[in-house]
Design a protein around this motif. Structure first.
Motif, PDB file in Angstrom:
ATOM      1  N   UNK A 176       0.807  -1.219   0.000  1.00  0.00           N
ATOM      2  CA  UNK A 176       0.000   0.000   0.000  1.00  0.00           C
ATOM      3  C   UNK A 176       0.835   1.261   0.000  1.00  0.00           C
ATOM      4  N   UNK A 177       0.480   2.213   0.873  1.00  0.00           N
ATOM      5  CA  UNK A 177       1.136   3.524   0.889  1.00  0.00           C
ATOM      6  C   UNK A 177       2.581   3.474   1.357  1.00  0.00           C
ATOM      7  N   UNK A 178       2.990   2.381   1.982  1.00  0.00           N
ATOM      8  CA  UNK A 178       4.385   2.274   2.415  1.00  0.00           C
ATOM      9  C   UNK A 178       5.336   2.023   1.246  1.00  0.00           C
ATOM     10  N   UNK A 179       4.786   1.657   0.098  1.00  0.00           N
ATOM     11  CA  UNK A 179       5.607   1.403  -1.090  1.00  0.00           C
ATOM     12  C   UNK A 179       5.757   2.677  -1.907  1.00  0.00           C
ATOM     13  N   UNK A 180       6.992   3.055  -2.170  1.00  0.00           N
ATOM     14  CA  UNK A 180       7.311   4.186  -3.027  1.00  0.00           C
ATOM     15  C   UNK A 180       8.182   3.686  -4.178  1.00  0.00           C
ATOM     16  N   UNK A 181       8.184   4.437  -5.274  1.00  0.00           N
ATOM     17  CA  UNK A 181       8.917   3.990  -6.455  1.00  0.00           C
ATOM     18  C   UNK A 181       9.780   5.132  -6.997  1.00  0.00           C
ATOM     19  N   UNK A 182      11.015   4.799  -7.323  1.00  0.00           N
ATOM     20  CA  UNK A 182      11.924   5.795  -7.893  1.00  0.00           C
ATOM     21  C   UNK A 182      11.415   6.236  -9.254  1.00  0.00           C
ATOM     22  N   UNK A 183      11.742   7.458  -9.626  1.00  0.00           N
ATOM     23  CA  UNK A 183      11.279   8.012 -10.893  1.00  0.00           C
ATOM     24  C   UNK A 183      12.372   7.972 -11.957  1.00  0.00           C
ATOM     25  N   UNK A 184      11.925   7.830 -13.186  1.00  0.00           N
ATOM     26  CA  UNK A 184      12.782   8.030 -14.351  1.00  0.00           C
ATOM     27  C   UNK A 184      14.097   7.287 -14.332  1.00  0.00           C
ATOM     28  N   UNK A 185      15.182   8.032 -14.582  1.00  0.00           N
ATOM     29  CA  UNK A 185      16.497   7.435 -14.748  1.00  0.00           C
ATOM     30  C   UNK A 185      17.061   6.816 -13.476  1.00  0.00           C
ATOM     31  N   UNK A 186      16.468   7.135 -12.321  1.00  0.00           N
ATOM     32  CA  UNK A 186      16.944   6.525 -11.085  1.00  0.00           C
ATOM     33  C   UNK A 186      16.730   5.012 -11.074  1.00  0.00           C
ATOM     34  N   UNK A 187      15.857   4.517 -11.953  1.00  0.00           N
ATOM     35  CA  UNK A 187      15.617   3.081 -12.055  1.00  0.00           C
ATOM     36  C   UNK A 187      16.664   2.367 -12.904  1.00  0.00           C
ATOM     37  N   UNK A 188      17.506   3.139 -13.583  1.00  0.00           N
ATOM     38  CA  UNK A 188      18.480   2.546 -14.492  1.00  0.00           C
ATOM     39  C   UNK A 188      19.802   2.256 -13.792  1.00  0.00           C
ATOM     40  N   UNK A 189      20.457   1.197 -14.235  1.00  0.00           N
ATOM     41  CA  UNK A 189      21.820   0.930 -13.796  1.00  0.00           C
ATOM     42  C   UNK A 189      22.721   1.993 -14.419  1.00  0.00           C
ATOM     43  N   UNK A 190      23.381   2.776 -13.594  1.00  0.00           N
ATOM     44  CA  UNK A 190      24.196   3.893 -14.064  1.00  0.00           C
ATOM     45  C   UNK A 190      25.654   3.682 -13.661  1.00  0.00           C
ATOM     46  N   UNK A 191      26.539   3.772 -14.626  1.00  0.00           N
ATOM     47  CA  UNK A 191      27.955   3.546 -14.348  1.00  0.00           C
ATOM     48  C   UNK A 191      28.544   4.610 -13.431  1.00  0.00           C
ATOM     49  N   UNK A 192      27.926   5.786 -13.397  1.00  0.00           N
ATOM     50  CA  UNK A 192      28.404   6.819 -12.492  1.00  0.00           C
ATOM     51  C   UNK A 192      28.384   6.355 -11.043  1.00  0.00           C
ATOM     52  N   UNK A 193      27.337   5.623 -10.676  1.00  0.00           N
ATOM     53  CA  UNK A 193      27.250   5.080  -9.315  1.00  0.00           C
ATOM     54  C   UNK A 193      28.307   4.008  -9.089  1.00  0.00           C
ATOM     55  N   UNK A 194      28.544   3.178 -10.114  1.00  0.00           N
ATOM     56  CA  UNK A 194      29.577   2.140 -10.009  1.00  0.00           C
ATOM     57  C   UNK A 194      30.948   2.777  -9.813  1.00  0.00           C
ATOM     58  N   UNK A 195      31.234   3.808 -10.597  1.00  0.00           N
ATOM     59  CA  UNK A 195      32.528   4.482 -10.505  1.00  0.00           C
ATOM     60  C   UNK A 195      32.706   5.159  -9.148  1.00  0.00           C
ATOM     61  N   UNK A 196      31.640   5.776  -8.638  1.00  0.00           N
ATOM     62  CA  UNK A 196      31.717   6.432  -7.330  1.00  0.00           C
ATOM     63  C   UNK A 196      31.998   5.421  -6.223  1.00  0.00           C
ATOM     64  N   UNK A 197      31.292   4.285  -6.252  1.00  0.00           N
ATOM     65  CA  UNK A 197      31.534   3.248  -5.245  1.00  0.00           C
ATOM     66  C   UNK A 197      32.911   2.620  -5.429  1.00  0.00           C
ATOM     67  N   UNK A 198      33.356   2.533  -6.673  1.00  0.00           N
ATOM     68  CA  UNK A 198      34.705   2.039  -6.928  1.00  0.00           C
ATOM     69  C   UNK A 198      35.760   2.969  -6.348  1.00  0.00           C
ATOM     70  N   UNK A 199      35.504   4.264  -6.445  1.00  0.00           N
ATOM     71  CA  UNK A 199      36.415   5.254  -5.865  1.00  0.00           C
ATOM     72  C   UNK A 199      36.497   5.083  -4.347  1.00  0.00           C
ATOM     73  N   UNK A 200      35.328   4.893  -3.717  1.00  0.00           N
ATOM     74  CA  UNK A 200      35.309   4.689  -2.259  1.00  0.00           C
ATOM     75  C   UNK A 200      36.067   3.418  -1.880  1.00  0.00           C
ATOM     76  N   UNK A 201      35.923   2.370  -2.699  1.00  0.00           N
ATOM     77  CA  UNK A 201      36.644   1.128  -2.438  1.00  0.00           C
ATOM     78  C   UNK A 201      38.150   1.346  -2.554  1.00  0.00           C
ATOM     79  N   UNK A 202      38.556   2.112  -3.559  1.00  0.00           N
ATOM     80  CA  UNK A 202      39.983   2.380  -3.747  1.00  0.00           C
ATOM     81  C   UNK A 202      40.557   3.182  -2.584  1.00  0.00           C
TER      82      UNK A 202
END
Length: 237
Positions: A176-202
């Motif tokens: 019900x109302x407890x479920x929310x859904x991301x909009x637009x491009x936030x649903x896509x796998x984005x390499x920018x997020x991978x690179x940022x997390x990779x930077x944190x790992x490094x």
């Protein structure tokens, strides 16, 4: 420090370069799973546009799974080869954590879901308070099992990922109302997020060599399941 990140685990083929302060460049093609044909030309074009060479990259990050078995293999093989040639370290990033990193400021539970077929989803849970806090490990479970778990949590739950396209109505019916859904491009796998997390790992020293980098499928492939079933049947006979 420059980090190249790629993600070929789902429909998008995407690559990005991150320098620790900003996303320097990102490319994405969200049309057809021909990643074996698209990802290397895409990386080459991205680096050329940034006037960079592979040797300029300090760390190579990849969404190592879960996701499409073929896509996961393509991504890890690509980064293994590039890191080997450049003599640089790798960072293995969870596809699900990279997705959650698209929306880190959600006040509640962030729950990426990828369609794993066989009536299952790949999923994990994170607390979104600006910096992601992992609640559970990546897993493959039935949607029913996941929703049973989430219904007892007295927080809003933000769903994102390609599993939303398949299961949105079922999720709404259950939560019900407890479920929310991301909009637009936030649903896509984005390499920018991978690179940022990779930077944190490094930065934290959590990198590995190209030889250690391996896909994280979470569950057995269909061929492996069938082989185990045949062995079981043989033993019973």
């Amino acid at each position: 420090m420059l980090v190249l990140g790629i993600d070929t685990c789902c429909m998008p083929a995407t690559s990005a370069v991150y320098d620790g302060e900003k996303l320097v460049g990102e490319a994405i093609v969200n049309c057809g799973k021909t990643h074996s044909q698209k990802i290397m030309p895409q990386i080459e074009a991205l680096l050329n546009s940034l006037e960079l060479k592979p040797a300029d990259i300090d760390c190579f990050a990849v969404a190592a799974g879960p996701g499409s078995f073929t896509g996961v293999r393509i991504g890890t093989a690509t980064i293994k080869a590039m890191a080997h040639a450049a003599g640089k370290p790798c960072a293995a990033v969870s596809t699900l954590e990279a997705l959650a990193n698209n929306v880190p400021y959600f006040d509640g539970i962030i729950c990426p879901i990828l369609d794993a077929r066989r009536n299952q989803v790949y999923t994990a849970e994170f607390l979104g308070d600006g910096t992601l806090t992992r609640v559970c490990e990546d897993k493959a479970v039935s949607l029913e099992s996941l929703l049973d778990e989430l219904k007892n949590i007295k927080k809003k739950v933000l769903f994102l990922g390609d599993g939303v396209l398949v299961y949105r109505e079922e999720i709404l019916e259950f939560l019900g109302d407890n479920a929310k859904f991301a909009k637009g491009n936030n649903n896509l796998n984005m390499a920018g997020s991978v690179a940022e997390l990779g930077y944190e790992a490094a930065l934290s020293g959590d990198t590995i060599s190209y030889a250690e980098l391996a896909p994280n499928y979470i569950r057995l492939s269909q061929a492996e399941r069938e082989r185990l079933e045949r062995k079981t049947e043989t033993k019973e006979i």
